[in-house]
Design a protein around this motif. Structure first.
Motif, PDB file in Angstrom:
ATOM      1  N   MET A 191      -6.786  77.226 -61.123  1.00  0.00           N
ATOM      2  CA  MET A 191      -5.617  76.395 -61.513  1.00  0.00           C
ATOM      3  C   MET A 191      -5.649  75.933 -62.745  1.00  0.00           C
ATOM      4  SD  MET A 191      -5.764  72.761 -59.722  1.00  0.00           S
ATOM      5  CE  MET A 191      -7.304  72.551 -58.916  1.00  0.00           C
ATOM      6  N   THR A 192      -4.374  75.548 -63.392  1.00  0.00           N
ATOM      7  CA  THR A 192      -4.326  75.040 -64.807  1.00  0.00           C
ATOM      8  C   THR A 192      -4.596  73.571 -64.642  1.00  0.00           C
ATOM      9  OG1 THR A 192      -3.141  76.706 -65.618  1.00  0.00           O
ATOM     10  CG2 THR A 192      -3.178  74.698 -66.719  1.00  0.00           C
ATOM     11  N   ASP A 193      -5.522  73.001 -65.566  1.00  0.00           N
ATOM     12  CA  ASP A 193      -5.746  71.614 -65.721  1.00  0.00           C
ATOM     13  C   ASP A 193      -4.802  71.042 -66.828  1.00  0.00           C
ATOM     14  OD1 ASP A 193      -6.373  69.068 -66.634  1.00  0.00           O
ATOM     15  OD2 ASP A 193      -8.536  69.295 -66.316  1.00  0.00           O
ATOM     16  N   PHE A 194      -3.688  70.195 -65.966  1.00  0.00           N
ATOM     17  CA  PHE A 194      -2.447  69.748 -67.031  1.00  0.00           C
ATOM     18  C   PHE A 194      -2.922  68.839 -68.079  1.00  0.00           C
ATOM     19  CE2 PHE A 194       0.717  71.961 -64.544  1.00  0.00           C
ATOM     20  CZ  PHE A 194       0.456  71.930 -63.328  1.00  0.00           C
ATOM     21  N   MET A 195      -4.060  68.104 -67.827  1.00  0.00           N
ATOM     22  CA  MET A 195      -4.417  67.294 -68.966  1.00  0.00           C
ATOM     23  C   MET A 195      -4.797  68.208 -70.285  1.00  0.00           C
ATOM     24  SD  MET A 195      -3.562  64.493 -67.835  1.00  0.00           S
ATOM     25  CE  MET A 195      -4.217  63.393 -68.861  1.00  0.00           C
ATOM     26  N   THR A 196      -5.605  69.264 -69.975  1.00  0.00           N
ATOM     27  CA  THR A 196      -6.355  70.094 -71.036  1.00  0.00           C
ATOM     28  C   THR A 196      -5.585  71.189 -71.312  1.00  0.00           C
ATOM     29  OG1 THR A 196      -8.082  70.909 -69.685  1.00  0.00           O
ATOM     30  CG2 THR A 196      -8.452  68.584 -70.507  1.00  0.00           C
ATOM     31  N   GLY A 197      -4.962  71.684 -70.462  1.00  0.00           N
ATOM     32  CA  GLY A 197      -4.523  72.868 -70.430  1.00  0.00           C
ATOM     33  C   GLY A 197      -5.372  74.301 -70.341  1.00  0.00           C
ATOM     34  N   THR A 198      -6.473  73.909 -69.868  1.00  0.00           N
ATOM     35  CA  THR A 198      -7.636  74.983 -69.700  1.00  0.00           C
ATOM     36  C   THR A 198      -7.452  75.506 -68.286  1.00  0.00           C
ATOM     37  OG1 THR A 198      -9.282  73.288 -69.102  1.00  0.00           O
ATOM     38  CG2 THR A 198      -9.202  73.914 -71.294  1.00  0.00           C
ATOM     39  N   ARG A 199      -8.026  76.513 -68.080  1.00  0.00           N
ATOM     40  CA  ARG A 199      -7.895  77.406 -66.901  1.00  0.00           C
ATOM     41  C   ARG A 199      -9.057  77.025 -65.881  1.00  0.00           C
ATOM     42  NH1 ARG A 199      -3.859  80.131 -64.061  1.00  0.00           N
ATOM     43  NH2 ARG A 199      -4.631  81.890 -62.805  1.00  0.00           N
ATOM     44  N   GLN A 200      -9.121  76.601 -64.681  1.00  0.00           N
ATOM     45  CA  GLN A 200     -10.136  76.291 -63.703  1.00  0.00           C
ATOM     46  C   GLN A 200      -9.761  76.412 -62.305  1.00  0.00           C
ATOM     47  OE1 GLN A 200     -11.072  72.183 -64.372  1.00  0.00           O
ATOM     48  NE2 GLN A 200      -9.547  71.468 -63.379  1.00  0.00           N
ATOM     49  N   LEU A 205      19.762  60.908 -62.703  1.00  0.00           N
ATOM     50  CA  LEU A 205      18.758  60.102 -61.955  1.00  0.00           C
ATOM     51  C   LEU A 205      17.431  61.068 -61.383  1.00  0.00           C
ATOM     52  CD1 LEU A 205      20.547  57.749 -59.237  1.00  0.00           C
ATOM     53  CD2 LEU A 205      19.431  57.218 -61.418  1.00  0.00           C
ATOM     54  N   ALA A 206      17.523  62.262 -61.134  1.00  0.00           N
ATOM     55  CA  ALA A 206      16.632  63.267 -60.625  1.00  0.00           C
ATOM     56  C   ALA A 206      15.569  63.444 -61.735  1.00  0.00           C
ATOM     57  CB  ALA A 206      17.266  64.526 -60.252  1.00  0.00           C
ATOM     58  N   LEU A 207      16.120  63.639 -62.771  1.00  0.00           N
ATOM     59  CA  LEU A 207      15.616  63.995 -64.007  1.00  0.00           C
ATOM     60  C   LEU A 207      14.579  62.770 -64.604  1.00  0.00           C
ATOM     61  CD1 LEU A 207      17.528  66.515 -65.972  1.00  0.00           C
ATOM     62  CD2 LEU A 207      15.671  66.971 -64.434  1.00  0.00           C
ATOM     63  N   ARG A 208      15.252  61.444 -64.359  1.00  0.00           N
ATOM     64  CA  ARG A 208      14.627  60.493 -64.693  1.00  0.00           C
ATOM     65  C   ARG A 208      13.550  60.154 -63.844  1.00  0.00           C
ATOM     66  NH1 ARG A 208      17.945  54.869 -64.666  1.00  0.00           N
ATOM     67  NH2 ARG A 208      17.292  54.792 -62.613  1.00  0.00           N
ATOM     68  N   LEU A 209      13.523  60.431 -62.793  1.00  0.00           N
ATOM     69  CA  LEU A 209      12.624  60.194 -61.705  1.00  0.00           C
ATOM     70  C   LEU A 209      11.387  60.775 -62.187  1.00  0.00           C
ATOM     71  CD1 LEU A 209      13.909  60.079 -58.337  1.00  0.00           C
ATOM     72  CD2 LEU A 209      13.004  58.402 -59.295  1.00  0.00           C
ATOM     73  N   LEU A 210      11.468  62.040 -62.604  1.00  0.00           N
ATOM     74  CA  LEU A 210      10.321  63.032 -62.946  1.00  0.00           C
ATOM     75  C   LEU A 210       9.815  62.227 -64.427  1.00  0.00           C
ATOM     76  CD1 LEU A 210      11.381  66.418 -61.723  1.00  0.00           C
ATOM     77  CD2 LEU A 210       9.842  64.951 -60.778  1.00  0.00           C
ATOM     78  N   ALA A 211      10.894  62.037 -65.049  1.00  0.00           N
ATOM     79  CA  ALA A 211      10.481  61.533 -66.614  1.00  0.00           C
ATOM     80  C   ALA A 211       9.578  60.343 -66.542  1.00  0.00           C
ATOM     81  CB  ALA A 211      11.506  61.218 -67.502  1.00  0.00           C
ATOM     82  N   GLU A 212       9.840  59.438 -65.635  1.00  0.00           N
ATOM     83  CA  GLU A 212       8.922  58.153 -65.377  1.00  0.00           C
ATOM     84  C   GLU A 212       7.636  58.298 -64.527  1.00  0.00           C
ATOM     85  OE1 GLU A 212      12.807  55.127 -65.627  1.00  0.00           O
ATOM     86  OE2 GLU A 212      12.036  55.489 -63.699  1.00  0.00           O
ATOM     87  N   ASP A 213       7.545  59.566 -64.103  1.00  0.00           N
ATOM     88  CA  ASP A 213       6.277  59.816 -63.132  1.00  0.00           C
ATOM     89  C   ASP A 213       5.176  60.214 -64.105  1.00  0.00           C
ATOM     90  OD1 ASP A 213       4.653  60.545 -61.263  1.00  0.00           O
ATOM     91  OD2 ASP A 213       5.895  62.050 -60.252  1.00  0.00           O
ATOM     92  N   PRO A 214       4.211  59.153 -64.014  1.00  0.00           N
ATOM     93  CA  PRO A 214       2.716  59.655 -64.620  1.00  0.00           C
ATOM     94  C   PRO A 214       2.165  60.683 -64.239  1.00  0.00           C
ATOM     95  CG  PRO A 214       2.566  57.680 -63.022  1.00  0.00           C
ATOM     96  CD  PRO A 214       4.067  58.051 -62.992  1.00  0.00           C
ATOM     97  N   PRO A 220       0.441  64.150 -63.862  1.00  0.00           N
ATOM     98  CA  PRO A 220       0.386  65.356 -64.705  1.00  0.00           C
ATOM     99  C   PRO A 220       1.256  66.480 -64.464  1.00  0.00           C
ATOM    100  CG  PRO A 220      -1.676  65.112 -63.396  1.00  0.00           C
ATOM    101  CD  PRO A 220      -0.833  63.917 -63.309  1.00  0.00           C
ATOM    102  N   ALA A 221       1.770  66.705 -63.313  1.00  0.00           N
ATOM    103  CA  ALA A 221       2.585  68.032 -63.073  1.00  0.00           C
ATOM    104  C   ALA A 221       3.889  67.495 -63.328  1.00  0.00           C
ATOM    105  CB  ALA A 221       2.520  68.157 -61.397  1.00  0.00           C
ATOM    106  N   GLY A 262      -1.584  71.026 -57.794  1.00  0.00           N
ATOM    107  CA  GLY A 262      -2.399  71.466 -58.846  1.00  0.00           C
ATOM    108  C   GLY A 262      -2.597  72.770 -58.700  1.00  0.00           C
ATOM    109  N   ALA A 263      -1.669  73.586 -57.966  1.00  0.00           N
ATOM    110  CA  ALA A 263      -1.867  75.037 -57.705  1.00  0.00           C
ATOM    111  C   ALA A 263      -1.763  75.800 -59.108  1.00  0.00           C
ATOM    112  CB  ALA A 263      -0.686  75.483 -56.782  1.00  0.00           C
TER     113      ALA A 263
END
Length: 376
Positions: free
Chosen positions: A1-10, A160-169, A171-172, A234-235
């Motif tokens: 999978m891709t690590d969303f924090m670093t962008g590396t493949r693992q 509202l839908a997009l705001r929910l995701l924009a405020e979600d901490p 990484p996905a 994290g798929a």
């Protein structure tokens, strides 16, 4: 999978071992009771997030949205109404649980709420464009508050839908927001195609066009729901794509059955008038298949669809009955039911690519069975 924090493949350690169904760990029986339990748990998890989002709206928009969800009457007094089945948010949580276990499922609640908001945005707009006067056994929002206000309330739900995701901490959340926005564009394109087809003569619309439109209008959001759940687990890209494919194919099966119910459904169960799709000459999938059959019944159906519905013709509901019989004699009902089964078989193939263990896929399987085995 891709690590969303670093962008590396693992590869996630023991990723398959962490996978579980939406509910308790272990196999999920494929019956209506299991699906109903999943949907009930989804409502318990997602409704608080939905209510909090709706409560953040300005007064006028909040009132319309709460009415549409069945939580308030038109005058603003509380109501214990029907907010819908919660199939799409349940798919988000089921996919997250199947690929990431209970922790991923919990993390995906905000994404599940966002998907349900987008779904209801589309319903508010569709009701206006399709001139539907009832939904969930009560008058549609536009018939109560007016077209403009219903459209604006739908716009607010999308925001509202997009705001929910924009405020979600999580990484996905960023990739999920992009995917959901792309899905909204696809939904709009599908609705545009649907509306344009209604202005064309019956013999000018092909079955392939209607199938493509149905995938955009219905399959896209179910696929997106499953894909968002996979993202929150994290798929990797391959599994996300497989879950999207599962949702799209299941969505087409859902639409096929929904179109059958739209013609032959019992209004006491559907909350819509009998034959509502036939009254507005909707080129649903059974109708498109019937028109393409080349049978004498297809010619009769084309003639009926070529003229506006005449209320009271041949007695109360007579023309609706005649039109429904023409669709059935031309093979539209049988084709739709067979095609729904074929689409579900394709959905199962996609699901097996990402979740090969049936016990892990139990929640998704139960939901797929539920949406495609509804009766009229």
């Amino acid at each position: 999978m891709t690590d969303f924090m670093t962008g590396t493949r693992q590869r996630a350690p023991a990723a398959r071992e962490r996978r579980g169904a939406v509910g308790d760990a272990g196999p999920a029986p494929l019956d209506g009771q299991e699906a109903a339990a999943l949907l009930e748990r989804t409502r318990a998890l997602v409704d608080p997030a939905l209510r909090a989002a709706l409560d953040s709206l300005p007064g006028a928009m909040r009132r319309i949205a709460l009415y549409h969800f069945g939580w308030e009457q038109a005058d603003g007094t509380p109501a214990a109404g029907n907010a819908g089945k919660a199939i799409r948010p349940a798919l988000v949580l089921a996919a997250a649980g199947a690929l990431g276990g209970s922790r991923a499922r919990t993390a995906a609640v905000r994404a599940a709420a966002a998907v349900e908001l987008v779904h209801n945005f589309s319903l508010l707009h569709d009701d206006v464009m399709d001139r539907d006067t009832s939904r969930r056994h009560r008058p549609t929002a536009w018939t109560v508050f007016g077209e403009a206000d219903a459209i604006l309330a739908g716009d607010a739900l999308q925001a509202l839908a997009l705001r929910l995701l924009a405020e979600d901490p999580h990484p996905a959340a960023g990739p999920a927001a992009v995917r959901l926005a792309d899905c909204v564009v696809e939904l709009c394109e599908g609705q545009h195609t649907d509306t344009a087809m209604e202005r064309r003569a019956p013999d000018e619309v092909t079955l392939d066009e209607v199938l493509a439109m149905a995938e955009a209008k219905t399959g896209a959001l179910l696929g997106c729901a499953c894909a968002l759940g996979a993202l929150y687990a994290g798929a990797d890209e391959e599994d996300v794509a497989a879950l999207d494919g599962f949702g799209r194919q299941a969505g087409l099966a859902f639409q096929l059955i929904d179109d059958v119910i739209g013609i032959w459904g019992d209004p006491r169960r559907t909350g819509k008038p009998a034959g509502a799709d036939l009254v507005v000459r909707k080129k649903s999938l059974p109708v498109a298949a019937a028109l393409a059959s080349g049978t004498p019944a297809a010619a009769e159906l084309a003639a009926l669809y070529g003229t506006p519905y005449a209320a009271g013709s041949a007695g109360d509901g007579g023309e609706i009955t005649r039109t429904a019989l023409a669709v059935e004699r031309a093979g539209g009902r049988d084709w739709a039911q067979t095609e729904a089964a074929d689409r579900m078989a394709r959905a199962m193939q996609e699901l097996a690519r990402a979740v090969p263990a049936p016990e892990a896929a139990g929640g998704l399987l139960a939901l797929a069975e539920f949406v495609t085995r509804r009766s009229t």
